[in-house]
Design a protein around this motif. Structure first.
Motif, PDB file in Angstrom:
ATOM      1  N   ILE A  51       0.872  -1.172   0.000  1.00  0.00           N
ATOM      2  CA  ILE A  51       0.000   0.000   0.000  1.00  0.00           C
ATOM      3  C   ILE A  51       0.910   1.223   0.000  1.00  0.00           C
ATOM      4  CG2 ILE A  51      -0.254  -0.069   2.535  1.00  0.00           C
ATOM      5  CD1 ILE A  51      -3.128   1.059   2.051  1.00  0.00           C
ATOM      6  N   GLY A  55      -2.191   5.454  -0.558  1.00  0.00           N
ATOM      7  CA  GLY A  55      -3.295   4.520  -0.373  1.00  0.00           C
ATOM      8  C   GLY A  55      -3.547   3.573  -1.531  1.00  0.00           C
ATOM      9  N   LYS A  57      -3.188   0.266  -3.641  1.00  0.00           N
ATOM     10  CA  LYS A  57      -2.940  -1.092  -3.161  1.00  0.00           C
ATOM     11  C   LYS A  57      -2.641  -2.030  -4.315  1.00  0.00           C
ATOM     12  CE  LYS A  57      -6.434  -0.243   0.350  1.00  0.00           C
ATOM     13  NZ  LYS A  57      -7.719  -0.690   0.930  1.00  0.00           N
ATOM     14  N   THR A  68      -6.689  -8.287   2.168  1.00  0.00           N
ATOM     15  CA  THR A  68      -6.903  -6.853   2.022  1.00  0.00           C
ATOM     16  C   THR A  68      -5.904  -6.105   2.893  1.00  0.00           C
ATOM     17  OG1 THR A  68      -9.277  -7.173   1.648  1.00  0.00           O
ATOM     18  CG2 THR A  68      -8.540  -4.957   2.239  1.00  0.00           C
ATOM     19  N   SER A  70      -4.556  -2.447   4.362  1.00  0.00           N
ATOM     20  CA  SER A  70      -5.079  -1.118   4.649  1.00  0.00           C
ATOM     21  C   SER A  70      -4.129  -0.430   5.627  1.00  0.00           C
ATOM     22  CB  SER A  70      -6.495  -1.188   5.221  1.00  0.00           C
ATOM     23  OG  SER A  70      -6.519  -1.936   6.424  1.00  0.00           O
TER      24      SER A  70
END
Length: 115
Positions: A51, A55, A57, A68, A70
């Protein structure tokens, strides 16, 4: 001394979920590109997900739709949510940070998915 500290690993049954955490010791890591890598015993460390500081990814194909990544810059933390885990996901997972070209690594957290 910059530190990246991972947590959240453990033993989980096939099909289960885990959430990994990586906390950076400095707030300046909000300007760093961050990632999760994985390494099985006797094998090279391999990218799992990244990432960017903005932001964006990216994931390796084997993890798309299941993992995922984050980040929460207020908490200096990145996460890896792992769903539908498989025995082949058994690895040590390492947090990685690239800040102005300098690369930092955590100590790793072990994820075990028994077959």
């Amino acid at each position: 001394q910059v530190r990246l500290v991972e947590s959240g690993g453990g033993l989980v049954q096939s099909g289960g979920s885990l959430r990994l955490f990586c906390v950076a010791s400095e707030t300046t890591f909000r300007i760093a590109d961050m990632g999760w890598y994985r390494q099985a015993s006797g094998k090279q460390r391999a990218l799992a997900a990244v990432i960017s500081k903005g932001g964006n990814k990216n994931y390796v194909d084997s993890e798309k739709g299941r993992f995922t990544i984050s980040r929460d810059n207020l908490k200096n933390t990145i996460y890896l949510q792992m769903n539908s885990l498989k025995p082949e996901d058994t690895d040590v997972y390492y947090c990685n940070g690239n800040r102005n070209g300098i690369v930092y690594w955590g100590e790793g957290t072990l994820v075990t998915v028994p077959s």
